[in-house]
Design a protein around this motif. Structure first.
Motif, PDB file in Angstrom:
ATOM      1  N   LEU A   1       0.829  -1.206   0.000  1.00  0.00           N
ATOM      2  CA  LEU A   1       0.000   0.000   0.000  1.00  0.00           C
ATOM      3  C   LEU A   1       0.865   1.258   0.000  1.00  0.00           C
ATOM      4  CD1 LEU A   1      -2.819  -0.920   2.561  1.00  0.00           C
ATOM      5  CD2 LEU A   1      -2.989  -0.836   0.064  1.00  0.00           C
ATOM      6  N   ASN A   2       1.956   1.202   0.722  1.00  0.00           N
ATOM      7  CA  ASN A   2       2.871   2.340   0.793  1.00  0.00           C
ATOM      8  C   ASN A   2       3.601   2.548  -0.541  1.00  0.00           C
ATOM      9  OD1 ASN A   2       4.196   4.456   2.250  1.00  0.00           O
ATOM     10  ND2 ASN A   2       6.013   3.161   2.315  1.00  0.00           N
ATOM     11  N   ASN A   3       4.039   1.452  -1.171  1.00  0.00           N
ATOM     12  CA  ASN A   3       4.791   1.542  -2.432  1.00  0.00           C
ATOM     13  C   ASN A   3       3.907   1.898  -3.625  1.00  0.00           C
ATOM     14  OD1 ASN A   3       7.193   0.896  -1.193  1.00  0.00           O
ATOM     15  ND2 ASN A   3       7.094  -1.267  -1.706  1.00  0.00           N
ATOM     16  N   PHE A   4       2.649   1.479  -3.577  1.00  0.00           N
ATOM     17  CA  PHE A   4       1.753   1.683  -4.720  1.00  0.00           C
ATOM     18  C   PHE A   4       0.446   2.357  -4.283  1.00  0.00           C
ATOM     19  CE2 PHE A   4       4.197  -2.239  -5.576  1.00  0.00           C
ATOM     20  CZ  PHE A   4       4.890  -1.831  -6.709  1.00  0.00           C
ATOM     21  N   PRO A   5       0.516   3.510  -3.608  1.00  0.00           N
ATOM     22  CA  PRO A   5      -0.710   4.110  -3.072  1.00  0.00           C
ATOM     23  C   PRO A   5      -1.752   4.450  -4.130  1.00  0.00           C
ATOM     24  CG  PRO A   5       1.109   5.664  -2.968  1.00  0.00           C
ATOM     25  CD  PRO A   5       1.690   4.336  -3.362  1.00  0.00           C
ATOM     26  N   THR A   6      -1.308   4.885  -5.288  1.00  0.00           N
ATOM     27  CA  THR A   6      -2.269   5.279  -6.325  1.00  0.00           C
ATOM     28  C   THR A   6      -2.760   4.081  -7.127  1.00  0.00           C
ATOM     29  OG1 THR A   6      -0.484   5.724  -7.899  1.00  0.00           O
ATOM     30  CG2 THR A   6      -1.257   7.583  -6.573  1.00  0.00           C
ATOM     31  N   LEU A   7      -2.065   2.953  -7.039  1.00  0.00           N
ATOM     32  CA  LEU A   7      -2.427   1.789  -7.824  1.00  0.00           C
ATOM     33  C   LEU A   7      -3.302   0.808  -7.054  1.00  0.00           C
ATOM     34  CD1 LEU A   7       1.059   0.853  -9.361  1.00  0.00           C
ATOM     35  CD2 LEU A   7      -0.520   2.606 -10.096  1.00  0.00           C
ATOM     36  N   ALA A   8      -3.254   0.883  -5.736  1.00  0.00           N
ATOM     37  CA  ALA A   8      -3.827  -0.155  -4.880  1.00  0.00           C
ATOM     38  C   ALA A   8      -5.240  -0.578  -5.256  1.00  0.00           C
ATOM     39  CB  ALA A   8      -3.779   0.289  -3.424  1.00  0.00           C
ATOM     40  N   ASN A   9      -6.103   0.355  -5.565  1.00  0.00           N
ATOM     41  CA  ASN A   9      -7.496   0.002  -5.844  1.00  0.00           C
ATOM     42  C   ASN A   9      -7.739  -0.405  -7.294  1.00  0.00           C
ATOM     43  OD1 ASN A   9      -8.256   0.494  -3.189  1.00  0.00           O
ATOM     44  ND2 ASN A   9      -8.550   2.668  -3.591  1.00  0.00           N
ATOM     45  N   SER A  10      -6.743  -0.265  -8.145  1.00  0.00           N
ATOM     46  CA  SER A  10      -6.908  -0.594  -9.567  1.00  0.00           C
ATOM     47  C   SER A  10      -6.415  -1.991  -9.924  1.00  0.00           C
ATOM     48  CB  SER A  10      -6.129   0.414 -10.417  1.00  0.00           C
ATOM     49  OG  SER A  10      -6.531   1.719 -10.121  1.00  0.00           O
ATOM     50  N   ILE A  11      -5.731  -2.635  -8.996  1.00  0.00           N
ATOM     51  CA  ILE A  11      -5.105  -3.927  -9.281  1.00  0.00           C
ATOM     52  C   ILE A  11      -5.978  -5.060  -8.741  1.00  0.00           C
ATOM     53  CG2 ILE A  11      -3.070  -5.353  -8.857  1.00  0.00           C
ATOM     54  CD1 ILE A  11      -1.454  -2.732  -8.681  1.00  0.00           C
ATOM     55  N   PRO A  12      -6.309  -6.039  -9.590  1.00  0.00           N
ATOM     56  CA  PRO A  12      -7.122  -7.175  -9.118  1.00  0.00           C
ATOM     57  C   PRO A  12      -6.470  -7.884  -7.927  1.00  0.00           C
ATOM     58  CG  PRO A  12      -6.963  -7.206 -11.504  1.00  0.00           C
ATOM     59  CD  PRO A  12      -6.008  -6.137 -11.013  1.00  0.00           C
ATOM     60  N   LEU A  13      -7.312  -8.311  -6.987  1.00  0.00           N
ATOM     61  CA  LEU A  13      -6.802  -8.939  -5.758  1.00  0.00           C
ATOM     62  C   LEU A  13      -5.979 -10.191  -6.036  1.00  0.00           C
ATOM     63  CD1 LEU A  13      -9.760  -8.497  -3.261  1.00  0.00           C
ATOM     64  CD2 LEU A  13      -7.715  -7.099  -3.551  1.00  0.00           C
ATOM     65  N   SER A  14      -6.316 -10.933  -7.097  1.00  0.00           N
ATOM     66  CA  SER A  14      -5.545 -12.146  -7.403  1.00  0.00           C
ATOM     67  C   SER A  14      -4.093 -11.790  -7.710  1.00  0.00           C
ATOM     68  CB  SER A  14      -6.170 -12.909  -8.571  1.00  0.00           C
ATOM     69  OG  SER A  14      -6.210 -12.100  -9.734  1.00  0.00           O
ATOM     70  N   TYR A  15      -3.868 -10.664  -8.387  1.00  0.00           N
ATOM     71  CA  TYR A  15      -2.507 -10.226  -8.707  1.00  0.00           C
ATOM     72  C   TYR A  15      -1.781  -9.748  -7.451  1.00  0.00           C
ATOM     73  CZ  TYR A  15      -4.150 -10.093 -13.586  1.00  0.00           C
ATOM     74  OH  TYR A  15      -4.673 -10.400 -14.818  1.00  0.00           O
ATOM     75  N   VAL A  16      -2.505  -9.042  -6.594  1.00  0.00           N
ATOM     76  CA  VAL A  16      -1.904  -8.551  -5.348  1.00  0.00           C
ATOM     77  C   VAL A  16      -1.496  -9.733  -4.471  1.00  0.00           C
ATOM     78  CG1 VAL A  16      -2.283  -7.201  -3.240  1.00  0.00           C
ATOM     79  CG2 VAL A  16      -3.207  -6.389  -5.423  1.00  0.00           C
ATOM     80  N   ALA A  17      -2.385 -10.723  -4.353  1.00  0.00           N
ATOM     81  CA  ALA A  17      -2.078 -11.911  -3.542  1.00  0.00           C
ATOM     82  C   ALA A  17      -0.839 -12.625  -4.087  1.00  0.00           C
ATOM     83  CB  ALA A  17      -3.279 -12.857  -3.510  1.00  0.00           C
ATOM     84  N   SER A  18      -0.770 -12.781  -5.395  1.00  0.00           N
ATOM     85  CA  SER A  18       0.380 -13.428  -6.024  1.00  0.00           C
ATOM     86  C   SER A  18       1.659 -12.640  -5.742  1.00  0.00           C
ATOM     87  CB  SER A  18       0.144 -13.539  -7.536  1.00  0.00           C
ATOM     88  OG  SER A  18       1.318 -13.911  -8.206  1.00  0.00           O
TER      89      SER A  18
END
Length: 194
Positions: free
Chosen positions: A155-172
């Protein structure tokens, strides 16, 4: 185009003629959401500067699982530097997570700029060094932190991207399951509301 020029000027001086030359060598392109900009097995023959959107770099492990290495937001160069420099096939995929727009500099254009602009190679070297340092700074803590700390770092590294990235990609990317990520997100949002 100004995004690219302003980014380059952070790493060295360019006169108006050099800027005009760079502009003449770049091509504006797009990749739609979910499409792959680059696929493993191909030799990269260009570098791009992302002006709009989010891309992710991923690969398949020996079990056939898709693993997200990292995300790239706008105002960043995107390139598989090792494969590009050595002219060897890439082992990574680069996928557009959102509709993406970017400027392309072909390998030929990069070589022409190198031969024509004094200081071009130094600018490229500084940009590459910055990108490598950022990559190490993102990956190193991921090895030692627990899942919640990794999520907070994301969240700190990608504050502006956090809500645009699918959760499956974030989990991976975080190396956890989607259900674990859901629990962590609930826990973190609960703490932030207090």
């Amino acid at each position: 185009m100004e995004q690219l020029i302003n980014y380059l000027l952070q790493f060295g001086h360019l006169n108006p003629q050099q800027i005009a030359l760079i502009k003449s060598k770049t091509v504006l392109k797009t990749t739609p959401k979910d499409a792959y900009y680059h696929e493993a097995g191909r030799i990269p023959r260009e570098v791009i500067f992302l002006t709009a959107g989010i891309m992710r770099v991923c690969y398949y492990n020996n079990k056939g699982d898709e693993i997200t290495k990292y995300f790239i937001g706008e105002n960043n160069f995107v390139a598989d530097v090792n494969s590009y420099n050595q002219g060897i096939p890439s082992t990574e995929y680069i996928q557009a997570i959102t509709d993406c727009e970017y400027f392309v500099l072909s390998k030929t254009a990069m070589e022409e700029l190198s031969l024509t602009i004094i200081g071009w190679d130094a600018i490229v070297a500084k940009i590459t060094a910055k990108a490598m340092a950022e990559k190490v700074n993102r990956i190193s803590p991921m090895m030692t932190e627990d899942a919640t700390e990794r999520y907070l770092m994301y969240l700190n590294n990608f504050p502006t991207l956090a809500n645009s990235i699918p959760l499956s990609y974030v989990a991976s990317y975080l190396g956890i399951t989607q259900s674990s990520l859901s629990r962590i997100r609930k826990s973190v949002s609960g703490r932030q509301k207090k």
